[in-house]
Design a protein around this motif. Sequence first.
Motif, PDB file in Angstrom:
ATOM      1  N   GLU A  11      38.694  32.268  29.519  1.00 38.44           N
ATOM      2  CA  GLU A  11      39.985  32.758  29.036  1.00 38.44           C
ATOM      3  C   GLU A  11      39.831  34.060  28.266  1.00 38.44           C
ATOM      4  OE1 GLU A  11      43.161  31.394  29.617  1.00 38.44           O
ATOM      5  OE2 GLU A  11      41.885  30.456  31.132  1.00 38.44           O
ATOM      6  N   ILE A  12      38.801  34.136  27.441  1.00 40.08           N
ATOM      7  CA  ILE A  12      38.552  35.361  26.677  1.00 40.08           C
ATOM      8  C   ILE A  12      38.251  36.521  27.622  1.00 40.08           C
ATOM      9  CG2 ILE A  12      36.937  36.476  25.075  1.00 40.08           C
ATOM     10  CD1 ILE A  12      36.662  33.690  23.730  1.00 40.08           C
TER      11      ILE A  12
ATOM     12  N   LEU B  83      30.909  39.398  29.697  1.00 41.90           N
ATOM     13  CA  LEU B  83      30.717  37.977  29.980  1.00 41.90           C
ATOM     14  C   LEU B  83      30.538  37.826  31.483  1.00 41.90           C
ATOM     15  CD1 LEU B  83      33.553  36.590  27.687  1.00 41.90           C
ATOM     16  CD2 LEU B  83      31.113  36.433  27.236  1.00 41.90           C
ATOM     17  N   VAL B  84      29.520  37.090  31.909  1.00 37.38           N
ATOM     18  CA  VAL B  84      29.201  37.012  33.331  1.00 37.38           C
ATOM     19  C   VAL B  84      28.873  35.572  33.717  1.00 37.38           C
ATOM     20  CG1 VAL B  84      26.751  37.515  32.928  1.00 37.38           C
ATOM     21  CG2 VAL B  84      27.764  38.005  35.161  1.00 37.38           C
ATOM     22  N   ASN B  85      29.242  35.211  34.929  1.00 35.63           N
ATOM     23  CA  ASN B  85      28.918  33.888  35.437  1.00 35.63           C
ATOM     24  C   ASN B  85      27.426  33.775  35.762  1.00 35.63           C
ATOM     25  OD1 ASN B  85      31.989  33.951  36.066  1.00 35.63           O
ATOM     26  ND2 ASN B  85      31.372  31.825  36.451  1.00 35.63           N
TER      27      ASN B  85
ATOM     28  N   ALA C 165      50.237  35.558  25.898  1.00 31.21           N
ATOM     29  CA  ALA C 165      49.372  36.737  25.872  1.00 31.21           C
ATOM     30  C   ALA C 165      49.812  37.717  24.797  1.00 31.21           C
ATOM     31  CB  ALA C 165      49.381  37.424  27.236  1.00 31.21           C
ATOM     32  N   CYS C 166      51.115  37.886  24.650  1.00 27.76           N
ATOM     33  CA  CYS C 166      51.634  38.826  23.652  1.00 27.76           C
ATOM     34  C   CYS C 166      51.194  38.425  22.256  1.00 27.76           C
ATOM     35  CB  CYS C 166      53.161  38.879  23.729  1.00 27.76           C
ATOM     36  SG  CYS C 166      53.919  39.822  22.386  1.00 27.76           S
ATOM     37  N   ASN C 167      51.406  37.162  21.902  1.00 27.77           N
ATOM     38  CA  ASN C 167      51.049  36.711  20.570  1.00 27.77           C
ATOM     39  C   ASN C 167      49.545  36.726  20.353  1.00 27.77           C
ATOM     40  OD1 ASN C 167      53.665  36.292  19.731  1.00 27.77           O
ATOM     41  ND2 ASN C 167      53.738  34.199  20.507  1.00 27.77           N
TER      42      ASN C 167
ATOM     43  N   LYS D 269      39.255  36.958  30.688  1.00 27.15           N
ATOM     44  CA  LYS D 269      40.504  37.365  31.340  1.00 27.15           C
ATOM     45  C   LYS D 269      41.318  38.284  30.437  1.00 27.15           C
ATOM     46  CE  LYS D 269      41.085  33.176  34.174  1.00 27.15           C
ATOM     47  NZ  LYS D 269      41.907  31.946  34.335  1.00 27.15           N
ATOM     48  N   LYS D 270      41.386  37.932  29.166  1.00 24.86           N
ATOM     49  CA  LYS D 270      42.206  38.713  28.232  1.00 24.86           C
ATOM     50  C   LYS D 270      41.578  40.073  27.935  1.00 24.86           C
ATOM     51  CE  LYS D 270      44.582  34.809  26.165  1.00 24.86           C
ATOM     52  NZ  LYS D 270      44.233  33.849  27.227  1.00 24.86           N
ATOM     53  N   ILE D 271      40.244  40.135  27.884  1.00 24.10           N
ATOM     54  CA  ILE D 271      39.580  41.427  27.702  1.00 24.10           C
ATOM     55  C   ILE D 271      39.864  42.334  28.900  1.00 24.10           C
ATOM     56  CG2 ILE D 271      37.329  42.580  27.571  1.00 24.10           C
ATOM     57  CD1 ILE D 271      36.315  40.220  25.955  1.00 24.10           C
ATOM     58  N   ARG D 272      39.792  41.778  30.100  1.00 25.74           N
ATOM     59  CA  ARG D 272      40.078  42.563  31.302  1.00 25.74           C
ATOM     60  C   ARG D 272      41.509  43.068  31.283  1.00 25.74           C
ATOM     61  NH1 ARG D 272      37.110  38.490  35.680  1.00 25.74           N
ATOM     62  NH2 ARG D 272      34.973  39.262  35.330  1.00 25.74           N
ATOM     63  N   LEU D 273      42.436  42.249  30.820  1.00 24.65           N
ATOM     64  CA  LEU D 273      43.835  42.663  30.724  1.00 24.65           C
ATOM     65  C   LEU D 273      44.011  43.798  29.737  1.00 24.65           C
ATOM     66  CD1 LEU D 273      46.894  42.186  31.299  1.00 24.65           C
ATOM     67  CD2 LEU D 273      46.851  40.516  29.422  1.00 24.65           C
TER      68      LEU D 273
END
Length: 370
Positions: free
Chosen positions: A340-341, A248-250, A29-31, A343-347
Motif C-alpha cells: 500500500e505504501i 520497495l521491490v518484490n 488517498a486525500c486524507n 502504491k501511494k509513493i508511486r501516485l
Amino acid sequence: MRETLLLGSNCSLLFFTVEKILQTWRLSACNNFKLIYFLLFNFNFNINLLLHQRLNVRHLNFNSFKEFNINKRGLTENQEIFNQWLVGFTDGDGTFNVSYSNNKWNLAFQIGQNSYNLRVLHFIKKQLKVGSIFVEKDGNMAVFRIRDRKVLENIIFPIFDKYTLLTTKQFNYIKFKNCHTILSNNDLTKEDKDKLLFNILKTKPSTDYISSAWSIVDNNVFNFETASKVMSKSWLIGFTEAEGSFYLVNKTTNRIVHGFEITQKLDKIVLIAIKHILGFNNKIQIKKTGYFSISTTNSRAIENIIKYYNNTMKGMKSVEYRIWARSYVKHKGDFFNLNEIRKKIRLFRLKRFTLSCMNPSEYFINKKIK
C-alpha cells in the motif's frame, strides 16, 4: 529551523504520532497525503530514535556531517556545506552548456529536474541568490539556469574551483571555463574566438577519464578511508538527491523488501567510493544498458543507509526517504502495508508543480490529490 523531537518527555509523542501516520493508510488517498505530508514537513523526526528502538545493531562510524541549518529567511547558515552539496548535485544532474546560435555564443550553467522536484531548484536559487527557473511547456521538466558571464565568474566558478567535480563533468567544467576565458578576452577578434571555441567543443573525454579530484588517492579507492579522502558526506548527499533511489521491490510474489540504488553511465570509481562509504558488500554491476550500478536490499546495509541519510536531504527525495525509512522500521516483512505504501509513493511521484506553486509541501496539505 524545524524542531527535532528528542527522547525523554517527547518520546511518547514521537511514537504516538508515527503510529497515527501508519493508521491513516486505510483512510482516503486525500486524507493520507494531507496528514503524512503535514507531519513530514512540520516535524523533523529523528529516524535513528525509531531505528534503535526496533533494532539493537552496531552501525558504521560514519564521517561527521553538520546538517543544513536554515535561518528564518530560508538560507543555509553553513555556505561551505551547501557548496559541497551543490557540487554533488551537479555531478548528478547539472550541465555546463556552450552553444552557438544566430552568430552568438552562449554559456549556461544548468540543473534540470522533473517538476515534481521543483522545490529543490527553488532551494538552490535561494542559496545562490542568482539565476532563473523555467518550467517547460508540457509541465514535466524544470530548469535552474545561470547565463550571465559575470555571475558565472563571481559566483559559480569559485565554488567549482574549490570543490572539484568527481565525475566526468569535471572535464566539461574545464571546457566551459576555458570558453568563458576566451569570450572574456577583449584582445581576440570574433574570428579568433570562433575558431578557438569550435576547437574546444570538438574535444571529448576518454572512455576511462577520471576526475583530477581522485589523484590524491592515485585513482585507487579500496576502503572507507581512501573514499572519504575525496568524497565528502555533503557531496554524497547532493549526488544521492540527484541520482539515488529509495524503493520497495518484490523479492518474491508475497514478499516486499527495501532497496537502494545509484547508477552511473561513466565514472565507476564514484560508485566504488560510495560502496565503501555506505558499507556495501556488493560488487559494482553493469546493466544491459551499459550503465554501472550499486544497489542493495541487504538489511544491515539498509540500516546503515537509514542512519547515514537521516536529517540531510532538501528536495522531494527527502520525503521519499522518510516514508521509506519509517516503513522499514515499522513494517519490515509486512507485505500488505508495504504494498500500500509503495502504491501511494508511486501516485505522489506523478504530481507536477508550476512556478506559482512555490512550496510543494503546502500543496499536499491544502489540495486534494486525484
